[in-house]
Design a protein around this motif. Structure first.
Motif, short mmCIF file in Angstrom:
data_model
loop_
_atom_site.label_atom_id
_atom_site.label_comp_id
_atom_site.label_asym_id
_atom_site.label_seq_id
_atom_site.Cartn_x
_atom_site.Cartn_y
_atom_site.Cartn_z
N UNK A 189 -3.17 -1.49 2.28
CA UNK A 189 -1.79 -2.65 2.57
C UNK A 189 -1.77 -2.87 3.53
N UNK A 190 -1.32 -4.03 3.76
CA UNK A 190 -0.71 -4.95 5.10
C UNK A 190 0.81 -5.88 4.66
N UNK A 191 1.54 -6.10 5.61
CA UNK A 191 2.95 -7.01 5.30
C UNK A 191 2.70 -7.53 6.41
N UNK A 192 2.06 -8.90 7.50
CA UNK A 192 2.30 -8.81 8.58
C UNK A 192 4.66 -10.39 8.96
N UNK A 193 4.06 -9.90 7.80
CA UNK A 193 5.62 -10.88 8.21
C UNK A 193 6.79 -9.49 8.43
N UNK A 194 6.81 -8.71 7.84
CA UNK A 194 7.81 -7.21 8.47
C UNK A 194 8.18 -7.35 9.29
N UNK A 195 9.98 -7.61 9.16
CA UNK A 195 10.45 -7.25 10.75
C UNK A 195 10.75 -6.13 10.86
N UNK A 196 10.58 -4.88 10.17
CA UNK A 196 10.79 -3.96 10.38
C UNK A 196 9.68 -2.91 9.57
N UNK A 197 10.37 -1.62 9.33
CA UNK A 197 8.97 -0.55 9.16
C UNK A 197 9.50 -0.55 8.22
N UNK A 198 8.50 -0.64 7.05
CA UNK A 198 8.63 -0.60 5.55
C UNK A 198 7.96 0.45 4.72
N UNK A 199 8.39 1.29 3.75
CA UNK A 199 8.04 2.47 2.97
C UNK A 199 7.07 1.83 1.80
N UNK A 200 6.04 1.82 1.68
CA UNK A 200 5.22 1.94 0.28
C UNK A 200 4.92 2.62 -0.84
N UNK A 201 5.79 2.48 -1.22
CA UNK A 201 5.28 3.88 -2.60
C UNK A 201 4.16 3.17 -3.16
N UNK A 202 3.61 3.85 -3.14
CA UNK A 202 1.99 3.73 -4.55
C UNK A 202 2.17 5.14 -5.59
N UNK A 203 0.80 4.01 -6.32
CA UNK A 203 0.44 5.29 -7.71
C UNK A 203 -0.83 4.45 -8.33
N UNK A 204 -2.03 5.82 -8.64
CA UNK A 204 -2.70 5.16 -8.55
C UNK A 204 -3.29 5.74 -10.04
N UNK A 205 -3.72 5.08 -10.35
CA UNK A 205 -3.77 5.70 -12.27
C UNK A 205 -5.40 5.96 -12.79
N UNK A 206 -5.78 6.95 -13.80
CA UNK A 206 -7.22 6.72 -13.53
C UNK A 206 -6.99 6.32 -15.13
N UNK A 207 -7.20 5.72 -16.38
CA UNK A 207 -6.79 5.38 -17.15
C UNK A 207 -8.04 5.87 -18.58
#
Length: 576
Positions: A58-76
């Motif tokens: 995960x990356x976000x070079x332009x973020x001026x404030x802290x980000x919360x990255x919600x993620x989900x990984x599924x095995x299908x």
């Protein structure tokens, strides 16, 4: 204009940018990014059960404030149903985040039948606010887990900024599919004395990278210290360097696609920019490509532009424009381009492209919010359909400094390209590298394969003819080929049909590659629905329902590298 004159112009523009605009890192390619690295096969066992690890970046070079990255990984499972899931919330600010999820050892894979499975990552970055849930370390989801339900709500489809990545993995050792006999097409031009085999298709494959930047915009960074996009026109290397590097690295074609709004030496608008110098630099780039081609007939250098901005817009390449297009003006109200094209007005741009005969490619398309026509993302336009020939289905990292073709950060845009196909666009898939560092074509082994008739020289005209015909395939393996045919019609064709339709997936490898899985997908242009898998065999015969259809093939090799054919478009009618 020669190369020396182009360098002089570059210096003039850089000086103007220094006096008229504050130096800053480019804003393009600073959006939230999420990639999934999923080894196709488990690592060899070393005294224990074989396993592998899935890696999330995960990356976000332009973020001026802290980000919360919600993620989900599924095995299908092969059926498409989730069989295992993981989720979490990561803190992201200033530095990229990498998460590693070990899998496959012990009972992880033991209960799963052998087969081709798929990993699906969904991720969304949101600015942290008071009251938001605390960061959550990666964890395996259990049935009824309330945390998983909360993540699913956050990651609902259609969310602006949502990123979805999908990659296949192999579980166990399923039997490989039977493949029809197919004689590999010659790569590059065949020697004059070598006649093509009588049963081979009459085409030669040329492998190219159709998306890259040099110091004419925000690319050309020295790999020794390149870590992202360069400040416009500050890179160490220009188009001539890029063409020479790509040719030496074995590519047949390189397109340097410079950002159209950086010819003023700025990522914003440089009010002090010299409009004549900005336009002259673009035309100097066209001259550089022509000079290189004259000296190297075995290689095709193409110079052009990447038009647009990412946020609320969308990048696209224009391969054959001799006019610099733009929307910015300087303090003297002079257009910093040859031709005015209003920012983010894709309907007007497509109309101009169709009128001029220009050919385009959708670059790294997002699932939501880009290429709006009539307010609709990927809204259909007859002008756009005539002008846009390609959609990038896969890219290696735009900021990779890898020089050995082993970059692990790769993005998959198949879902977004399918959205464009379902909207009604007639697009072939391409696979490029979007190089911003000076490693044009070297970051990974992916290429765009272009079929040119035997005996026709490699030239901009022959390549454009192939793009217009959609005689193109995308590949992660520069030694492999994929050609789909339908009742004898070649991929890229549009034709009428009645009765049965035989779809044949033709694959060849020049380096001993083997097929692990094959899939044929079906969609309906203009339906704006979902592309679905039709078959998992390389030779299948169906009778489509009356109406419009498109079909494309996807092959995964036993090393995990994927190839995508161009579609065929079929108008099915009743039998006489």
């Amino acid at each position: 204009m020669g190369t020396i004159a182009a360098c002089m112009l570059l210096g003039m523009l850089a000086a103007a940018a220094t006096t008229g605009a504050t130096a800053q890192a480019p804003f393009e390619h600073r959006e939230f990014d999420a990639t999934l690295d999923a080894p196709y096969r488990a690592a060899p066992a070393q005294g224990r059960s074989p396993g592998r690890a899935f890696t999330l970046h995960f990356s976000y070079p332009a973020a001026l404030r802290e980000q919360a990255v919600t993620w989900r990984l599924e095995l299908l499972a092969p059926s498409g149903q989730p069989v295992q899931q993981w989720f979490g919330v990561a803190r992201l600010f200033e530095r990229a985040v990498t998460l590693r999820i070990p899998w496959g050892a012990g009972k992880d894979a033991a209960a799963l039948p052998d087969g081709n499975y798929q990993l699906r990552l969904r991720a969304l970055a949101q600015e942290r606010r008071a009251g938001m849930a605390a960061p959550l370390a990666p964890r395996r989801a259990a049935a009824g887990d309330p945390g998983l339900a909360a993540a699913a709500r956050t990651l609902a489809e259609g969310q602006a900024g949502l990123i979805e990545q999908r990659w296949d993995i192999l579980v166990g050792n399923p039997a490989p599919p039977a493949m029809p006999a197919f004689r590999a097409l010659p790569a590059r031009a065949a020697p004059p004395a070598a006649a093509p085999a009588p049963d081979a298709l009459p085409y030669t494959v040329y492998y190219g990278n159709l998306h890259s930047q040099t110091r004419h915009s925000d690319g050309g960074g020295d790999v020794a210290h390149c870590s992202g996009a360069q400040a416009p026109q500050s890179g160490a290397f220009g188009p001539a360097d890029a063409y020479a590097f790509a040719r030496a690295h074995g590519l047949d074609i390189l397109f340097t696609s410079e950002h159209n709004h950086m010819y003023d030496g700025s990522d914003g608008t440089n009010g002090d920019a010299d409009a004549a110098a900005a336009k002259a630099l673009y035309h100097a780039g066209l001259d550089i490509a022509a000079e290189f081609n004259a000296a190297h007939p075995d290689f095709l250098a193409i110079y052009g532009m990447e038009w647009g901005v990412i946020n609320n817009g969308g990048h696209l390449n224009i391969f054959n424009s001799e006019e610099l297009l733009g929307w910015e003006v300087n303090n003297r109200n002079e257009l910093l381009a040859d031709t005015l094209t209003p920012k983010n007005d894709y309907a007007s741009l497509f109309a101009l492209m169709r009128q001029r005969g220009w050919i385009g490619q959708f670059n790294h398309p997002a699932l939501n919010g880009q290429f709006r026509v009539g307010g609709v993302p990927f809204g259909y336009s007859a002008d756009g359909d005539a002008a846009m020939a390609l959609c990038e289905v896969m890219n290696s990292s735009a900021f990779s400094t890898n020089m050995t073709e082993t970059e692990s950060r790769r993005s998959n845009y198949e879902l977004a390209c399918n959205k464009a196909l379902e909207a009604g666009y007639h697009l072939a898939f391409s696979s490029d590298q979007d190089n911003h560092c000076a490693n044009w074509g070297a970051s990974y082994s992916n290429r765009t394969g272009i079929l040119i008739p035997n005996g026709v020289p490699l030239s901009q005209a022959s390549v454009l003819d192939a793009l217009k015909a959609r005689r193109v395939f995308a590949t992660m393996d520069k030694h492999a080929q994929l050609v789909l045919s339908a009742n004898g019609h070649l991929m890229g064709e549009r034709f009428n049909n009645s009765g049965p339709l035989r779809l044949l997936v033709n694959y060849a490898s020049l380096a001993g590659g083997r097929v692990a899985t094959v899939a044929i997908y079906e969609g309906v242009p203009g339906r704006n629905g979902t592309v679905t898998q039709l078959a998992s065999v390389a030779d299948t015969t169906i009778t489509p329902a009356n109406g419009e259809h498109f079909y494309y093939a996807k092959v995964t090799q036993d090393d995990g590298k994927v190839l995508w054919s161009a579609p065929v478009w079929v108008s099915q009618g009743a039998c006489p």
